[in-house]
Design a protein around this motif. Structure first.
Motif, PDB file in Angstrom:
ATOM      1  N   SER A  66      -5.344  17.778   8.114  1.00 33.95           N
ATOM      2  CA  SER A  66      -3.968  17.714   8.611  1.00 33.95           C
ATOM      3  C   SER A  66      -3.585  16.252   8.776  1.00 33.95           C
ATOM      4  O   SER A  66      -4.419  15.425   9.142  1.00 33.95           O
ATOM      5  CB  SER A  66      -3.837  18.408   9.966  1.00 33.95           C
ATOM      6  OG  SER A  66      -4.167  19.766   9.861  1.00 33.95           O
ATOM      7  N   ILE A  67      -2.326  15.969   8.525  1.00 30.62           N
ATOM      8  CA  ILE A  67      -1.803  14.613   8.668  1.00 30.62           C
ATOM      9  C   ILE A  67      -0.630  14.666   9.638  1.00 30.62           C
ATOM     10  O   ILE A  67       0.285  15.471   9.477  1.00 30.62           O
ATOM     11  CB  ILE A  67      -1.324  14.036   7.313  1.00 30.62           C
ATOM     12  CG1 ILE A  67      -2.413  14.142   6.244  1.00 30.62           C
ATOM     13  CG2 ILE A  67      -0.821  12.603   7.492  1.00 30.62           C
ATOM     14  CD1 ILE A  67      -3.660  13.334   6.490  1.00 30.62           C
ATOM     15  N   ILE A  68      -0.664  13.819  10.650  1.00 26.73           N
ATOM     16  CA  ILE A  68       0.432  13.706  11.605  1.00 26.73           C
ATOM     17  C   ILE A  68       1.025  12.313  11.439  1.00 26.73           C
ATOM     18  O   ILE A  68       0.334  11.313  11.620  1.00 26.73           O
ATOM     19  CB  ILE A  68      -0.049  13.911  13.049  1.00 26.73           C
ATOM     20  CG1 ILE A  68      -0.705  15.281  13.197  1.00 26.73           C
ATOM     21  CG2 ILE A  68       1.117  13.743  14.022  1.00 26.73           C
ATOM     22  CD1 ILE A  68      -1.393  15.489  14.534  1.00 26.73           C
ATOM     23  N   ILE A  69       2.305  12.269  11.080  1.00 29.11           N
ATOM     24  CA  ILE A  69       2.988  11.009  10.790  1.00 29.11           C
ATOM     25  C   ILE A  69       3.952  10.695  11.925  1.00 29.11           C
ATOM     26  O   ILE A  69       4.669  11.580  12.412  1.00 29.11           O
ATOM     27  CB  ILE A  69       3.747  11.112   9.453  1.00 29.11           C
ATOM     28  CG1 ILE A  69       2.774  11.471   8.331  1.00 29.11           C
ATOM     29  CG2 ILE A  69       4.487   9.805   9.150  1.00 29.11           C
ATOM     30  CD1 ILE A  69       3.442  11.903   7.046  1.00 29.11           C
ATOM     31  N   PHE A  70       3.983   9.449  12.341  1.00 28.44           N
ATOM     32  CA  PHE A  70       4.919   9.023  13.371  1.00 28.44           C
ATOM     33  C   PHE A  70       6.303   8.829  12.752  1.00 28.44           C
ATOM     34  O   PHE A  70       6.425   8.245  11.678  1.00 28.44           O
ATOM     35  CB  PHE A  70       4.448   7.724  14.030  1.00 28.44           C
ATOM     36  CG  PHE A  70       3.182   7.905  14.823  1.00 28.44           C
ATOM     37  CD1 PHE A  70       3.235   8.346  16.134  1.00 28.44           C
ATOM     38  CD2 PHE A  70       1.948   7.646  14.257  1.00 28.44           C
ATOM     39  CE1 PHE A  70       2.071   8.534  16.865  1.00 28.44           C
ATOM     40  CE2 PHE A  70       0.778   7.826  14.978  1.00 28.44           C
ATOM     41  CZ  PHE A  70       0.836   8.269  16.285  1.00 28.44           C
ATOM     42  N   LYS A  71       7.329   9.307  13.431  1.00 28.08           N
ATOM     43  CA  LYS A  71       8.699   9.176  12.932  1.00 28.08           C
ATOM     44  C   LYS A  71       9.188   7.737  12.980  1.00 28.08           C
ATOM     45  O   LYS A  71      10.106   7.371  12.264  1.00 28.08           O
ATOM     46  CB  LYS A  71       9.643  10.068  13.742  1.00 28.08           C
ATOM     47  CG  LYS A  71       9.409  11.540  13.509  1.00 28.08           C
ATOM     48  CD  LYS A  71      10.356  12.376  14.341  1.00 28.08           C
ATOM     49  CE  LYS A  71      10.087  13.851  14.122  1.00 28.08           C
ATOM     50  NZ  LYS A  71      10.940  14.701  14.965  1.00 28.08           N
ATOM     51  N   LYS A  72       8.599   6.934  13.851  1.00 30.49           N
ATOM     52  CA  LYS A  72       8.949   5.522  13.900  1.00 30.49           C
ATOM     53  C   LYS A  72       7.676   4.721  14.142  1.00 30.49           C
ATOM     54  O   LYS A  72       6.630   5.279  14.486  1.00 30.49           O
ATOM     55  CB  LYS A  72       9.994   5.243  14.972  1.00 30.49           C
ATOM     56  CG  LYS A  72       9.568   5.600  16.376  1.00 30.49           C
ATOM     57  CD  LYS A  72      10.687   5.333  17.350  1.00 30.49           C
ATOM     58  CE  LYS A  72      10.219   5.557  18.785  1.00 30.49           C
ATOM     59  NZ  LYS A  72      11.226   5.168  19.739  1.00 30.49           N
ATOM     60  N   ARG A  73       7.771   3.424  13.945  1.00 32.66           N
ATOM     61  CA  ARG A  73       6.615   2.560  14.146  1.00 32.66           C
ATOM     62  C   ARG A  73       6.160   2.651  15.597  1.00 32.66           C
ATOM     63  O   ARG A  73       6.974   2.684  16.515  1.00 32.66           O
ATOM     64  CB  ARG A  73       6.962   1.104  13.796  1.00 32.66           C
ATOM     65  CG  ARG A  73       7.424   0.925  12.356  1.00 32.66           C
ATOM     66  CD  ARG A  73       6.250   1.042  11.389  1.00 32.66           C
ATOM     67  NE  ARG A  73       6.681   1.192  10.019  1.00 32.66           N
ATOM     68  CZ  ARG A  73       6.747   0.222   9.130  1.00 32.66           C
ATOM     69  NH1 ARG A  73       6.428  -1.005   9.461  1.00 32.66           N
ATOM     70  NH2 ARG A  73       7.113   0.475   7.900  1.00 32.66           N
ATOM     71  N   ILE A  74       4.858   2.689  15.798  1.00 33.64           N
ATOM     72  CA  ILE A  74       4.336   2.815  17.152  1.00 33.64           C
ATOM     73  C   ILE A  74       4.077   1.446  17.759  1.00 33.64           C
ATOM     74  O   ILE A  74       3.892   0.463  17.049  1.00 33.64           O
ATOM     75  CB  ILE A  74       3.056   3.684  17.183  1.00 33.64           C
ATOM     76  CG1 ILE A  74       1.946   3.078  16.322  1.00 33.64           C
ATOM     77  CG2 ILE A  74       3.361   5.095  16.749  1.00 33.64           C
ATOM     78  CD1 ILE A  74       0.635   3.831  16.399  1.00 33.64           C
ATOM     79  N   LYS A  75       4.076   1.426  19.070  1.00 37.82           N
ATOM     80  CA  LYS A  75       3.792   0.194  19.806  1.00 37.82           C
ATOM     81  C   LYS A  75       2.432   0.366  20.469  1.00 37.82           C
ATOM     82  O   LYS A  75       2.240   1.292  21.260  1.00 37.82           O
ATOM     83  CB  LYS A  75       4.876  -0.060  20.848  1.00 37.82           C
ATOM     84  CG  LYS A  75       4.675  -1.317  21.637  1.00 37.82           C
ATOM     85  CD  LYS A  75       5.796  -1.506  22.643  1.00 37.82           C
ATOM     86  CE  LYS A  75       5.485  -2.659  23.554  1.00 37.82           C
ATOM     87  NZ  LYS A  75       6.418  -2.752  24.661  1.00 37.82           N
TER      88      LYS A  75
END
Length: 146
Positions: A108-117
Motif C-alpha cells: 500500500s502507498i499513502i501519499i501526502f496531499k501537500k509537502r510535509i513539515k
C-alpha cells in the motif's frame, strides 16, 4: 498499532517521535539507529524476535538498499510488515518498480496531499513524501492520500 506485539524502529534517534509515541502507547518495541555507537546498523542488525512491524523514517540517500533489505527480511520470515516514510520518487525506476510489483499483493502507498513539515524544520521539506507499507491490515486501499 496496539495490535502489534513486537515493533522495530530501526532508524530512530534517541529522541525520536516514534519512540516517544511508543512509550506513550506502552508499545513493546526495539529502537536502533544506523549511526549509533552500539553498532546497530540496519544492514547487519536483526529485527527483534517475532517482529510483526517495522516502522521508520529512514535516510533517503539509502532508499534502494533499505527497500531491498526490508523485503529480504520479509522473505526470510524475520519481519511481517513495515511502513517506511520515503520520498515519493522512491516509486520510480525500473529496479524499484520490479521489487514493488513482486510484493504488490500486500503493498500500500499513502501519499501526502501537500509537502510535509518535519519536526525541528522551519519550512516544509522540499521533497514530496509517501508511506510505503507492506502487509498493514488496517490499510484498506492500495493507494490513498492523506
Amino acid at each position: 498499532i496496539k495490535t502489534y506485539h513486537s515493533i522495530w524502529f530501526p532508524f530512530n534517534n534517541y529522541d525520536s517521535e516514534f519512540k516517544l509515541k511508543g512509550d506513550e502507547l506502552k508499545l513493546k518495541y526495539r529502537a536502533t539507529h544506523i549511526f549509533d555507537d552500539l553498532r546497530n546498523d540496519f544492514f547487519t542488525t536483526e529485527p527483534p524476535a517475532d517482529c510483526d512491524l517495522m516502522i521508520s523514517n529512514p535516510p533517503f540517500n539509502l532508499q534502494n538498499e533499505i527497500i531491498e533489505r526490508s523485503f529480504k527480511l520479509i522473505d526470510e520470515g524475520k519481519l511481517k510488515s513495515f511502513a517506511l516514510l520515503l520520498p515519493l520518487s522512491t516509486l520510480e525506476t525500473p529496479k524499484r518498480a520490479n521489487i514493488y510489483e513482486k510484493y504488490a499483493d500486500k503493498l500500500s502507498i499513502i501519499i501526502f496531499k501537500k509537502r510535509i513539515k518535519f519536526i525541528g524544520k522551519a519550512t516544509s521539506f522540499n521533497t514530496a513524501c509517501c508511506w510505503v507499507c507492506y502487509n498493514i491490515a488496517a490499510i484498506k486501499n492500495k493507494l490513498s492520500w492523506v
